[in-house]
Design a protein around this motif. Structure first.
Motif, PDB file in Angstrom:
ATOM      1  N   GLY A 105      45.552  39.204  38.962  1.00 12.33           N
ATOM      2  CA  GLY A 105      46.650  38.673  38.180  1.00 12.33           C
ATOM      3  C   GLY A 105      46.604  37.405  39.743  1.00 12.33           C
ATOM      4  O   GLY A 105      47.477  36.201  39.467  1.00 12.33           O
ATOM      5  N   VAL A 106      45.396  37.376  39.829  1.00 15.10           N
ATOM      6  CA  VAL A 106      44.763  36.210  41.206  1.00 15.10           C
ATOM      7  C   VAL A 106      43.269  35.335  41.022  1.00 15.10           C
ATOM      8  O   VAL A 106      42.679  36.595  41.301  1.00 15.10           O
ATOM      9  CB  VAL A 106      44.969  36.719  42.138  1.00 15.10           C
ATOM     10  N   ALA A 107      43.891  34.511  40.295  1.00 15.35           N
ATOM     11  CA  ALA A 107      42.133  33.532  40.234  1.00 15.35           C
ATOM     12  C   ALA A 107      41.671  33.235  41.745  1.00 15.35           C
ATOM     13  O   ALA A 107      42.423  32.297  42.319  1.00 15.35           O
ATOM     14  CB  ALA A 107      42.794  32.710  38.845  1.00 15.35           C
ATOM     15  N   ILE A 108      40.543  33.208  42.483  1.00 20.68           N
ATOM     16  CA  ILE A 108      40.095  32.470  43.418  1.00 20.68           C
ATOM     17  C   ILE A 108      38.344  32.451  43.254  1.00 20.68           C
ATOM     18  O   ILE A 108      37.914  32.691  42.477  1.00 20.68           O
ATOM     19  CB  ILE A 108      40.188  33.812  44.446  1.00 20.68           C
ATOM     20  N   ARG A 109      37.851  31.374  43.771  1.00 19.51           N
ATOM     21  CA  ARG A 109      36.614  31.404  44.040  1.00 19.51           C
ATOM     22  C   ARG A 109      35.690  32.149  44.530  1.00 19.51           C
ATOM     23  O   ARG A 109      36.270  32.431  45.738  1.00 19.51           O
ATOM     24  CB  ARG A 109      36.113  29.356  43.939  1.00 19.51           C
ATOM     25  N   ALA A 110      34.804  32.208  43.997  1.00 19.87           N
ATOM     26  CA  ALA A 110      33.465  33.437  44.755  1.00 19.87           C
ATOM     27  C   ALA A 110      32.274  32.698  44.336  1.00 19.87           C
ATOM     28  O   ALA A 110      31.953  32.820  43.261  1.00 19.87           O
ATOM     29  CB  ALA A 110      34.028  35.191  44.030  1.00 19.87           C
ATOM     30  N   GLY A 111      31.595  32.477  45.794  1.00 21.72           N
ATOM     31  CA  GLY A 111      29.809  32.200  44.792  1.00 21.72           C
ATOM     32  C   GLY A 111      30.125  31.252  46.278  1.00 21.72           C
ATOM     33  O   GLY A 111      30.270  31.041  47.402  1.00 21.72           O
ATOM     34  N   HIS A 112      28.906  30.424  46.046  1.00 20.52           N
ATOM     35  CA  HIS A 112      27.977  29.090  47.170  1.00 20.52           C
ATOM     36  C   HIS A 112      28.877  28.189  46.478  1.00 20.52           C
ATOM     37  O   HIS A 112      28.802  27.137  47.378  1.00 20.52           O
ATOM     38  CB  HIS A 112      26.611  29.660  47.040  1.00 20.52           C
ATOM     39  N   HIS A 113      29.710  27.618  45.554  1.00 19.20           N
ATOM     40  CA  HIS A 113      30.648  26.444  45.738  1.00 19.20           C
ATOM     41  C   HIS A 113      29.734  25.629  45.488  1.00 19.20           C
ATOM     42  O   HIS A 113      30.129  23.946  46.153  1.00 19.20           O
ATOM     43  CB  HIS A 113      31.709  26.406  46.568  1.00 19.20           C
ATOM     44  N   CYS A 114      28.747  25.302  45.374  1.00 21.74           N
ATOM     45  CA  CYS A 114      27.450  24.220  45.285  1.00 21.74           C
ATOM     46  C   CYS A 114      27.492  23.935  46.242  1.00 21.74           C
ATOM     47  O   CYS A 114      27.446  22.267  46.367  1.00 21.74           O
ATOM     48  CB  CYS A 114      28.421  23.468  43.703  1.00 21.74           C
ATOM     49  N   ALA A 115      26.655  24.635  46.898  1.00 19.45           N
ATOM     50  CA  ALA A 115      26.756  24.107  47.864  1.00 19.45           C
ATOM     51  C   ALA A 115      25.977  24.950  49.109  1.00 19.45           C
ATOM     52  O   ALA A 115      26.312  25.835  50.051  1.00 19.45           O
ATOM     53  CB  ALA A 115      28.779  24.192  49.173  1.00 19.45           C
ATOM     54  N   GLN A 116      24.963  25.673  48.100  1.00 16.97           N
ATOM     55  CA  GLN A 116      24.132  26.496  49.587  1.00 16.97           C
ATOM     56  C   GLN A 116      23.549  26.138  50.143  1.00 16.97           C
ATOM     57  O   GLN A 116      23.372  26.954  51.426  1.00 16.97           O
ATOM     58  CB  GLN A 116      22.737  26.540  48.417  1.00 16.97           C
ATOM     59  N   PRO A 117      23.011  24.516  50.852  1.00 14.74           N
ATOM     60  CA  PRO A 117      22.740  24.128  52.106  1.00 14.74           C
ATOM     61  C   PRO A 117      24.266  25.678  53.267  1.00 14.74           C
ATOM     62  O   PRO A 117      23.360  25.587  54.112  1.00 14.74           O
ATOM     63  CB  PRO A 117      22.465  23.689  52.542  1.00 14.74           C
ATOM     64  N   LEU A 118      24.346  25.321  52.757  1.00 14.89           N
ATOM     65  CA  LEU A 118      25.726  25.642  53.339  1.00 14.89           C
ATOM     66  C   LEU A 118      26.294  26.598  53.787  1.00 14.89           C
ATOM     67  O   LEU A 118      26.653  27.388  55.215  1.00 14.89           O
ATOM     68  CB  LEU A 118      27.491  24.691  52.999  1.00 14.89           C
ATOM     69  N   MET A 119      25.892  27.432  52.729  1.00 14.86           N
ATOM     70  CA  MET A 119      26.286  29.010  52.750  1.00 14.86           C
ATOM     71  C   MET A 119      24.697  29.687  53.677  1.00 14.86           C
ATOM     72  O   MET A 119      25.270  30.197  54.623  1.00 14.86           O
ATOM     73  CB  MET A 119      25.991  29.695  51.674  1.00 14.86           C
ATOM     74  N   GLU A 120      23.765  29.250  53.676  1.00 11.61           N
ATOM     75  CA  GLU A 120      22.814  29.075  55.040  1.00 11.61           C
ATOM     76  C   GLU A 120      23.184  28.871  56.085  1.00 11.61           C
ATOM     77  O   GLU A 120      23.003  29.790  56.534  1.00 11.61           O
ATOM     78  CB  GLU A 120      21.518  28.388  54.308  1.00 11.61           C
ATOM     79  N   HIS A 121      24.162  28.068  56.378  1.00 16.57           N
ATOM     80  CA  HIS A 121      23.998  27.560  57.965  1.00 16.57           C
ATOM     81  C   HIS A 121      25.150  28.601  58.108  1.00 16.57           C
ATOM     82  O   HIS A 121      24.965  29.183  59.287  1.00 16.57           O
ATOM     83  CB  HIS A 121      25.006  25.808  58.281  1.00 16.57           C
ATOM     84  N   HIS A 167      48.896  34.070  39.270  1.00 18.80           N
ATOM     85  CA  HIS A 167      48.395  33.834  40.468  1.00 18.80           C
ATOM     86  C   HIS A 167      47.153  32.522  40.790  1.00 18.80           C
ATOM     87  O   HIS A 167      45.985  33.062  40.781  1.00 18.80           O
ATOM     88  CB  HIS A 167      48.308  34.413  41.656  1.00 18.80           C
ATOM     89  N   TYR A 168      47.523  31.409  40.646  1.00 17.27           N
ATOM     90  CA  TYR A 168      46.053  30.672  40.496  1.00 17.27           C
ATOM     91  C   TYR A 168      46.020  30.123  41.947  1.00 17.27           C
ATOM     92  O   TYR A 168      45.683  29.192  42.697  1.00 17.27           O
ATOM     93  CB  TYR A 168      46.487  28.975  39.856  1.00 17.27           C
ATOM     94  N   LEU A 169      44.782  29.841  42.297  1.00 16.38           N
ATOM     95  CA  LEU A 169      44.141  29.808  43.812  1.00 16.38           C
ATOM     96  C   LEU A 169      42.685  29.567  43.860  1.00 16.38           C
ATOM     97  O   LEU A 169      41.797  29.774  44.338  1.00 16.38           O
ATOM     98  CB  LEU A 169      44.144  31.554  44.622  1.00 16.38           C
ATOM     99  N   ASP A 170      42.207  28.395  42.639  1.00 18.18           N
ATOM    100  CA  ASP A 170      41.053  27.987  42.493  1.00 18.18           C
ATOM    101  C   ASP A 170      41.264  25.897  42.459  1.00 18.18           C
ATOM    102  O   ASP A 170      40.783  25.789  41.622  1.00 18.18           O
ATOM    103  CB  ASP A 170      40.398  28.397  41.556  1.00 18.18           C
ATOM    104  N   THR A 171      42.200  25.550  42.775  1.00 13.41           N
ATOM    105  CA  THR A 171      42.002  23.789  42.035  1.00 13.41           C
ATOM    106  C   THR A 171      41.476  23.117  43.240  1.00 13.41           C
ATOM    107  O   THR A 171      41.349  22.688  42.715  1.00 13.41           O
ATOM    108  CB  THR A 171      43.539  23.835  43.047  1.00 13.41           C
ATOM    109  N   ALA A 218      40.248  30.762  48.465  1.00 11.78           N
ATOM    110  CA  ALA A 218      41.159  30.187  48.462  1.00 11.78           C
ATOM    111  C   ALA A 218      42.061  29.358  48.250  1.00 11.78           C
ATOM    112  O   ALA A 218      41.384  28.709  48.999  1.00 11.78           O
ATOM    113  CB  ALA A 218      42.427  30.975  48.482  1.00 11.78           C
ATOM    114  N   SER A 219      41.797  28.130  47.300  1.00 11.22           N
ATOM    115  CA  SER A 219      42.911  27.139  47.288  1.00 11.22           C
ATOM    116  C   SER A 219      43.920  26.267  46.382  1.00 11.22           C
ATOM    117  O   SER A 219      44.142  27.049  45.964  1.00 11.22           O
ATOM    118  CB  SER A 219      41.000  26.274  46.749  1.00 11.22           C
ATOM    119  N   PHE A 220      44.926  25.424  47.338  1.00 15.72           N
ATOM    120  CA  PHE A 220      46.339  25.710  46.859  1.00 15.72           C
ATOM    121  C   PHE A 220      45.756  23.988  45.955  1.00 15.72           C
ATOM    122  O   PHE A 220      45.012  23.214  46.677  1.00 15.72           O
ATOM    123  CB  PHE A 220      47.030  25.406  48.466  1.00 15.72           C
ATOM    124  N   GLY A 221      47.220  24.254  45.431  1.00 14.31           N
ATOM    125  CA  GLY A 221      47.668  23.148  44.824  1.00 14.31           C
ATOM    126  C   GLY A 221      48.574  22.580  45.392  1.00 14.31           C
ATOM    127  O   GLY A 221      49.832  23.823  46.406  1.00 14.31           O
TER     128      GLY A 221
END
Length: 392
Positions: A341-357, A13-17, A366-369
């Motif tokens: 069996g599920v793949a998501i992305r966890a982290g700041h997603h190369c958007a650290q200023p947004l995380m601070e916000h 279950h790939y949710l990192d598109t 979770a991102s779909f394709g």
């Protein structure tokens, strides 16, 4: 369409598109054929296979141009969107920006649309302004309109946020930039795989995206820019293929787009990108976007029923759902989901200023394709329930 994607075998279950899309067999086959039976260099050989490979390479450029509504001579192949943005910063930016000029970015930008401009600012003295977001996580164009002034020479914004999935009102953003005489660059990495695009009608100045998020290979991306802008931009890298004539007395350069493609290009990758464009076009972006929108709505509805889940971004986010589970770091959630069996992305997603916000160190995303379906959502929800039990 799942059977077209060998990377999704074994009920994964790939949710990192949003990070990178899985590749359909048609793209893989195109790469194998180009690397094997058809392989030769391009633009140089006088033998038949080289000519055929050159035609295939330039056909890929034509396919990309038609896909985004541009002209072939406006499509520059790069290593990815990051290189495309850096190319603009280090060529157009160095040639046209100086101390006293300003660049407008937004709070939700990917690092690839922040750091190149900071590096340029360090060299030129240009100042960077940051447009805030609306309450639901969109770039606040009312605020942008109030901020923009004649000193702004460039506006650089994400067409779709890679964290929140919020879609920019791109036509209005273009109008606002041009109203003060600024150029506008759009980061289209998350938009191109799901939103129909016509860069000529949109009237933007630069548009950048990566192939690997468009179901194509890594190692290649696209910078589109208006022909008159490209013609006035100096080259970035020097070497073969980008020249007209070389002598020790001086060198003259090829016209765009060749001027910006120094050295042997990513031949195989470009041909595979063309195959990806064919694949996506055959399905249709309208159908892809509608499919992903239905999945986003379904997942957000399920997560909203959980009192310990915080959702980020607008309700109509494009293909992306970012959230946080109370008391659980996204990395821990991602690890447990992987066991399911599920793949998501966890982290700041190369958007650290947004995380601070947002006031969080990280989010789960979770991102779909086009290959995603209800079984992916069900597996994700089962994994969240297991996580709750572990941390409860």
């Amino acid at each position: 369409m799942r059977d077209d994607f060998p990377g999704l075998a074994n009920n994964w279950h790939y949710l990192d598109t949003a990070a990178t899309a899985q590749k359909p067999q048609a793209v893989i086959d195109a790469m194998v054929q180009a690397m094997g039976r058809d392989y030769a260099t391009v633009h140089r050989g006088v033998y038949a296979r080289s000519a055929e490979m050159t035609q295939a390479y330039e056909t890929a450029r034509r396919k990309v141009a038609e896909f985004i509504g541009g002209r072939e001579d406006e499509v520059v192949f790069t290593r990815g969107a990051t290189e495309a943005i850096n190319l603009v910063a280090q060529t157009w930016g160095l040639a046209n920006l100086k101390a006293g000029d300003r660049i407008l970015l937004s709070t939700l930008e990917h690092h690839s649309n922040i750091v190149p401009w900071q590096m340029l600012a360090a060299r030129t003295g240009v100042e960077i302004d940051v447009c805030p977001l609306t309450a639901d996580g969109r770039i606040d164009l009312d605020a942008a309109e109030a901020m923009l002034a004649p000193a702004h020479k460039l506006v650089a914004l994400a067409h779709v946020s890679n964290v929140l999935g919020s879609v920019l009102d791109a036509p209005r953003a273009v109008r606002l930039a041009h109203a003060v005489g600024a150029k506008i660059l759009l980061d289209g990495c998350q938009a191109v795989p799901r939103l129909a695009l016509d860069v000529a009608a949109l009237d933007c100045d630069f548009y950048a995206f990566s192939a690997h998020k468009l179901y194509g290979p890594t190692g290649i991306g696209v910078l589109w820019a208006r022909a008159d802008i490209l013609a006035a931009m100096p080259p970035w890298q020097g070497g073969g293929a980008m020249i007209d004539r070389v002598s020790f007395a001086g060198t003259t350069f090829a016209p765009p787009p060749q001027r910006f493609e120094a050295g042997t290009p990513a031949i195989v990758e470009a041909i595979a990108l063309g195959a990806a464009v064919d694949y996506v076009s055959a399905i249709g972006l309208t159908a892809i976007h509608a499919h992903e929108t239905a999945l986003v709505t379904a997942l957000r509805d399920e997560l909203r029923r959980m009192n310990d889940v915080t959702l980020f971004g607008p309700e109509d986010s494009a293909g992306i759902v970012s959230f946080a589970l109370e008391g659980v770091h996204p990395h821990d959630l991602g690890t447990i989901l992987d066991e399911e069996g599920v793949a998501i992305r966890a982290g700041h997603h190369c958007a650290q200023p947004l995380m601070e916000h947002l006031g969080v160190p990280a989010t789960a995303r979770a991102s779909f394709g086009l290959y995603s379906d209800d079984s992916d959502i069900a597996a994700l929800l089962r994994g969240i329930e297991r996580t709750r039990r572990i941390f409860g």
